[in-house]
Design an enzyme around this catalytic site. Sequence first.
Site, PDB file in Angstrom:
ATOM      1  N   MET A  94       0.853  -1.188   0.000  1.00  0.00           N
ATOM      2  CA  MET A  94       0.000   0.000   0.000  1.00  0.00           C
ATOM      3  C   MET A  94       0.890   1.239   0.000  1.00  0.00           C
ATOM      4  O   MET A  94       1.590   1.506   0.976  1.00  0.00           O
ATOM      5  CB  MET A  94      -0.897   0.006   1.244  1.00  0.00           C
ATOM      6  CG  MET A  94      -1.712  -1.266   1.420  1.00  0.00           C
ATOM      7  SD  MET A  94      -2.321  -1.485   3.118  1.00  0.00           S
ATOM      8  CE  MET A  94      -3.408  -0.074   3.261  1.00  0.00           C
ATOM      9  N   VAL A 151       0.410  -4.810   8.485  1.00  0.00           N
ATOM     10  CA  VAL A 151       1.826  -4.687   8.837  1.00  0.00           C
ATOM     11  C   VAL A 151       2.269  -3.226   8.788  1.00  0.00           C
ATOM     12  O   VAL A 151       2.065  -2.550   7.774  1.00  0.00           O
ATOM     13  CB  VAL A 151       2.704  -5.530   7.893  1.00  0.00           C
ATOM     14  CG1 VAL A 151       4.170  -5.476   8.333  1.00  0.00           C
ATOM     15  CG2 VAL A 151       2.215  -6.978   7.846  1.00  0.00           C
ATOM     16  N   GLY A 181       0.680   4.267   4.561  1.00  0.00           N
ATOM     17  CA  GLY A 181       1.392   3.281   3.749  1.00  0.00           C
ATOM     18  C   GLY A 181       1.771   2.038   4.525  1.00  0.00           C
ATOM     19  O   GLY A 181       1.812   2.034   5.735  1.00  0.00           O
ATOM     20  N   SER A 182       2.056   0.974   3.838  1.00  0.00           N
ATOM     21  CA  SER A 182       2.567  -0.267   4.405  1.00  0.00           C
ATOM     22  C   SER A 182       2.121  -1.447   3.557  1.00  0.00           C
ATOM     23  O   SER A 182       2.055  -1.344   2.336  1.00  0.00           O
ATOM     24  CB  SER A 182       2.168  -0.464   5.856  1.00  0.00           C
ATOM     25  OG  SER A 182       2.977  -1.475   6.409  1.00  0.00           O
ATOM     26  N   ARG A 183       1.742  -2.562   4.216  1.00  0.00           N
ATOM     27  CA  ARG A 183       1.393  -3.767   3.474  1.00  0.00           C
ATOM     28  C   ARG A 183       0.380  -4.592   4.262  1.00  0.00           C
ATOM     29  O   ARG A 183       0.246  -4.463   5.478  1.00  0.00           O
ATOM     30  CB  ARG A 183       2.639  -4.608   3.191  1.00  0.00           C
ATOM     31  CG  ARG A 183       3.301  -5.148   4.438  1.00  0.00           C
ATOM     32  CD  ARG A 183       4.626  -5.810   4.125  1.00  0.00           C
ATOM     33  NE  ARG A 183       4.475  -7.133   3.532  1.00  0.00           N
ATOM     34  CZ  ARG A 183       5.413  -7.728   2.814  1.00  0.00           C
ATOM     35  NH1 ARG A 183       6.567  -7.128   2.590  1.00  0.00           N
ATOM     36  NH2 ARG A 183       5.211  -8.928   2.316  1.00  0.00           N
TER      37      ARG A 183
END
Length: 212
Positions: A94, A151, A181-183
């Site tokens: 993301m 995450v 943001g991230s995943r």
Amino acid sequence: MLTSYGTSTIVKTTLLCLLMCVVALFIPFIAQVWLIGFAVVFLLFTLYFFRDPERKTPNETAIIVSPADGKVMQIAPCTLPDSGLPATRVSIFMSPFNVHVNRVPISGKVTMVRYVPGKFLMAFDHASMEHNERMEIALDNGQFEVRFSQVSGFIARRIVCTLQPNDVVTIGRRFGMIKFGSRVDMVLPATVRCCVQQGDNVHAGETIIGRY
């Protein structure tokens, strides 16, 4: 439409930007322009980041949809954490420009919500799925269990998850977000046929990740 998950951040950002505009009244004109311009851009980006568009979940049975907006950066074989049975991991990156509201990937009962403290490695580093701070969630639809993790990343250090153990949830429902943001990593049992490929762009609550 803005997500309620970002209300506190939006309020704080608005107050900060107003303060910058007040300060700008007491500095030279050129500096005023830059400071006010920065405040406006910063506020607009914050509002853009916390947008929450409506999504239409496919009216189909036996599907699993994406829990996040972003790009599929890895599809790899793995094993189920408890049983050791073969499974497939789907990792979604993301970026700060994606919608960050997360949605339930499959209808069922929440069997686990577990916070795991950890590091803040870059989200595109695959080591982050095991070493970063994260929220691990398991859903049981009566046939099998799907696991997925919100995450944290190098920038994203605030996970919001409203799910609780024993909650009964429906596919496509909002359940939280990862700020900035991230995943999201999903673990699908081997009986699920993966319907996406590495590099695909996916949308939370809409894109079909798997069929069973």
